[in-house]
Design a protein around this motif. Structure first.
Motif, PDB file in Angstrom:
ATOM      1  N   TRP A  27       0.838  -1.197   0.000  1.00  0.00           N
ATOM      2  CA  TRP A  27       0.000   0.000   0.000  1.00  0.00           C
ATOM      3  C   TRP A  27       0.876   1.250   0.000  1.00  0.00           C
ATOM      4  O   TRP A  27       0.611   2.205  -0.725  1.00  0.00           O
ATOM      5  N   LYS A  28       1.890   1.246   0.826  1.00  0.00           N
ATOM      6  CA  LYS A  28       2.783   2.404   0.902  1.00  0.00           C
ATOM      7  C   LYS A  28       3.524   2.598  -0.419  1.00  0.00           C
ATOM      8  O   LYS A  28       3.706   3.722  -0.873  1.00  0.00           O
ATOM      9  N   ASP A  29       3.937   1.489  -1.040  1.00  0.00           N
ATOM     10  CA  ASP A  29       4.599   1.566  -2.342  1.00  0.00           C
ATOM     11  C   ASP A  29       3.667   2.143  -3.399  1.00  0.00           C
ATOM     12  O   ASP A  29       4.072   2.952  -4.233  1.00  0.00           O
ATOM     13  N   LEU A  30       2.403   1.728  -3.358  1.00  0.00           N
ATOM     14  CA  LEU A  30       1.437   2.239  -4.318  1.00  0.00           C
ATOM     15  C   LEU A  30       1.259   3.750  -4.153  1.00  0.00           C
ATOM     16  O   LEU A  30       1.300   4.503  -5.125  1.00  0.00           O
ATOM     17  N   LEU A  31       1.093   4.204  -2.933  1.00  0.00           N
ATOM     18  CA  LEU A  31       0.945   5.642  -2.689  1.00  0.00           C
ATOM     19  C   LEU A  31       2.203   6.402  -3.103  1.00  0.00           C
ATOM     20  O   LEU A  31       2.119   7.499  -3.664  1.00  0.00           O
ATOM     21  N   ASN A  90      -6.812  -1.940   6.741  1.00  0.00           N
ATOM     22  CA  ASN A  90      -7.466  -1.648   5.465  1.00  0.00           C
ATOM     23  C   ASN A  90      -8.357  -0.415   5.593  1.00  0.00           C
ATOM     24  O   ASN A  90      -8.376   0.438   4.718  1.00  0.00           O
ATOM     25  N   LEU A  91      -9.083  -0.320   6.684  1.00  0.00           N
ATOM     26  CA  LEU A  91      -9.941   0.851   6.890  1.00  0.00           C
ATOM     27  C   LEU A  91      -9.118   2.125   7.062  1.00  0.00           C
ATOM     28  O   LEU A  91      -9.500   3.187   6.566  1.00  0.00           O
ATOM     29  N   LYS A  92      -7.988   2.039   7.760  1.00  0.00           N
ATOM     30  CA  LYS A  92      -7.130   3.216   7.937  1.00  0.00           C
ATOM     31  C   LYS A  92      -6.593   3.700   6.592  1.00  0.00           C
ATOM     32  O   LYS A  92      -6.553   4.898   6.325  1.00  0.00           O
ATOM     33  N   LEU A  93      -6.160   2.774   5.756  1.00  0.00           N
ATOM     34  CA  LEU A  93      -5.662   3.146   4.439  1.00  0.00           C
ATOM     35  C   LEU A  93      -6.767   3.780   3.609  1.00  0.00           C
ATOM     36  O   LEU A  93      -6.568   4.831   2.998  1.00  0.00           O
ATOM     37  N   LEU A  94      -7.934   3.149   3.579  1.00  0.00           N
ATOM     38  CA  LEU A  94      -9.038   3.691   2.790  1.00  0.00           C
ATOM     39  C   LEU A  94      -9.502   5.037   3.345  1.00  0.00           C
ATOM     40  O   LEU A  94      -9.872   5.930   2.581  1.00  0.00           O
ATOM     41  N   ILE A  97      -7.036   7.564   1.937  1.00  0.00           N
ATOM     42  CA  ILE A  97      -7.318   7.843   0.526  1.00  0.00           C
ATOM     43  C   ILE A  97      -8.556   8.722   0.400  1.00  0.00           C
ATOM     44  O   ILE A  97      -8.553   9.730  -0.306  1.00  0.00           O
ATOM     45  N   LEU A  98      -9.638   8.348   1.083  1.00  0.00           N
ATOM     46  CA  LEU A  98     -10.883   9.101   0.975  1.00  0.00           C
ATOM     47  C   LEU A  98     -10.749  10.532   1.502  1.00  0.00           C
ATOM     48  O   LEU A  98     -11.354  11.449   0.966  1.00  0.00           O
ATOM     49  N   SER A  99      -9.952  10.728   2.537  1.00  0.00           N
ATOM     50  CA  SER A  99      -9.810  12.075   3.094  1.00  0.00           C
ATOM     51  C   SER A  99      -8.931  12.972   2.237  1.00  0.00           C
ATOM     52  O   SER A  99      -9.098  14.185   2.228  1.00  0.00           O
ATOM     53  N   LYS A 100      -8.002  12.400   1.507  1.00  0.00           N
ATOM     54  CA  LYS A 100      -7.065  13.191   0.690  1.00  0.00           C
ATOM     55  C   LYS A 100      -7.547  13.395  -0.739  1.00  0.00           C
ATOM     56  O   LYS A 100      -7.134  14.345  -1.401  1.00  0.00           O
ATOM     57  N   ALA A 101      -8.379  12.506  -1.235  1.00  0.00           N
ATOM     58  CA  ALA A 101      -8.832  12.561  -2.628  1.00  0.00           C
ATOM     59  C   ALA A 101      -9.984  13.555  -2.752  1.00  0.00           C
ATOM     60  O   ALA A 101     -11.148  13.197  -2.597  1.00  0.00           O
ATOM     61  N   LEU A 102      -9.653  14.785  -3.038  1.00  0.00           N
ATOM     62  CA  LEU A 102     -10.637  15.872  -3.018  1.00  0.00           C
ATOM     63  C   LEU A 102     -11.550  15.920  -4.238  1.00  0.00           C
ATOM     64  O   LEU A 102     -12.581  16.596  -4.210  1.00  0.00           O
ATOM     65  N   GLU A 105     -14.614  10.806  -7.475  1.00  0.00           N
ATOM     66  CA  GLU A 105     -16.045  10.629  -7.719  1.00  0.00           C
ATOM     67  C   GLU A 105     -16.511   9.226  -7.354  1.00  0.00           C
ATOM     68  O   GLU A 105     -17.645   9.044  -6.931  1.00  0.00           O
ATOM     69  N   LYS A 106     -15.617   8.231  -7.541  1.00  0.00           N
ATOM     70  CA  LYS A 106     -16.041   6.860  -7.310  1.00  0.00           C
ATOM     71  C   LYS A 106     -14.875   5.996  -6.846  1.00  0.00           C
ATOM     72  O   LYS A 106     -13.802   6.019  -7.431  1.00  0.00           O
ATOM     73  N   LEU A 107     -15.114   5.249  -5.782  1.00  0.00           N
ATOM     74  CA  LEU A 107     -14.194   4.220  -5.286  1.00  0.00           C
ATOM     75  C   LEU A 107     -14.919   2.894  -5.406  1.00  0.00           C
ATOM     76  O   LEU A 107     -15.990   2.714  -4.814  1.00  0.00           O
ATOM     77  N   CYS A 108     -14.371   1.999  -6.200  1.00  0.00           N
ATOM     78  CA  CYS A 108     -14.963   0.674  -6.399  1.00  0.00           C
ATOM     79  C   CYS A 108     -14.011  -0.370  -5.821  1.00  0.00           C
ATOM     80  O   CYS A 108     -12.830  -0.406  -6.192  1.00  0.00           O
ATOM     81  N   ILE A 109     -14.528  -1.194  -4.933  1.00  0.00           N
ATOM     82  CA  ILE A 109     -13.719  -2.246  -4.330  1.00  0.00           C
ATOM     83  C   ILE A 109     -14.366  -3.581  -4.646  1.00  0.00           C
ATOM     84  O   ILE A 109     -15.524  -3.817  -4.307  1.00  0.00           O
TER      85      ILE A 109
END
Length: 169
Positions: A27-31, A90-94, A97-102, A105-109
């Motif tokens: 996850w950290k590598d992806l970010l 997983n919830l902390k990572l999501l 992402i959700l707090s920073k992605a201003l 429009e859509k997050l699909c899991i």
């Protein structure tokens, strides 16, 4: 963040990739990698784990010191296909992402489960949906969809208190 001699891809706006992860470091590598795609607006990632997911619990998720520019200003759609263990990490990572992605429009899991009974999978998926849908977002219009073999749920319906969940059990 110093990225040395790694190239930046300013013209790439959509990326569909499969990544092999080792625990939360993936996850950290992806970010970290997102900084090389400053204009990315659609990211589709299929995640494969190199080791059993139980080992993930020994790592703790901590937000990185940087926020990729595309996450804040450009990313409109994020699709994640993963074997998901319903963990706080997983919830902390999501949540990050959700707090920073201003402008998201859509997050699909799309989830796959391993080694669990159907009853446990359904119960965990329902609990995860409720927790995920309650996370604060950088934009109030971001829709979250989650699906697995047993449910399909949307945060838009959850907000209206008439959750659409099609259970395929």
């Amino acid at each position: 963040v110093n990225h040395g001699s790694l190239p930046i891809f300013p013209n790439l706006n959509s990326l569909d990739t499969t990544l092999k992860f080792v625990g939360l470091n993936g996850w950290k590598d992806l970010l970290f990698a997102l900084q090389f795609f400053p204009n990315l607006n659609h990211l589709k990632v299929s995640m494969e784990h190199d080791r059993p997911l139980d080992l993930e619990e020994h790592n703790n998720w901590y937000a990185p010191d940087y926020v990729p520019d595309c996450l804040v200003r450009k990313l409109k759609k994020l699709e994640l296909m993963m074997t998901l263990k319903m963990t706080d990490n997983n919830l902390k990572l999501l949540a990050y992402i959700l707090s920073k992605a201003l402008v998201l429009e859509k997050l699909c899991i799309s989830c796959r489960h391993k080694g669990r009974s159907a009853k446990d999978q359904l119960w965990n998926a329902l609990n995860f949906c409720c927790s995920l849908f309650k996370l604060p977002r950088g934009t109030s219009t971001c829709e979250i969809e989650i699906s697995d073999a047993y449910i399909k749920a949307s945060s838009n319906d959850f907000k209206r208190w008439t959750p659409y969940m099609s259970i395929v059990y």
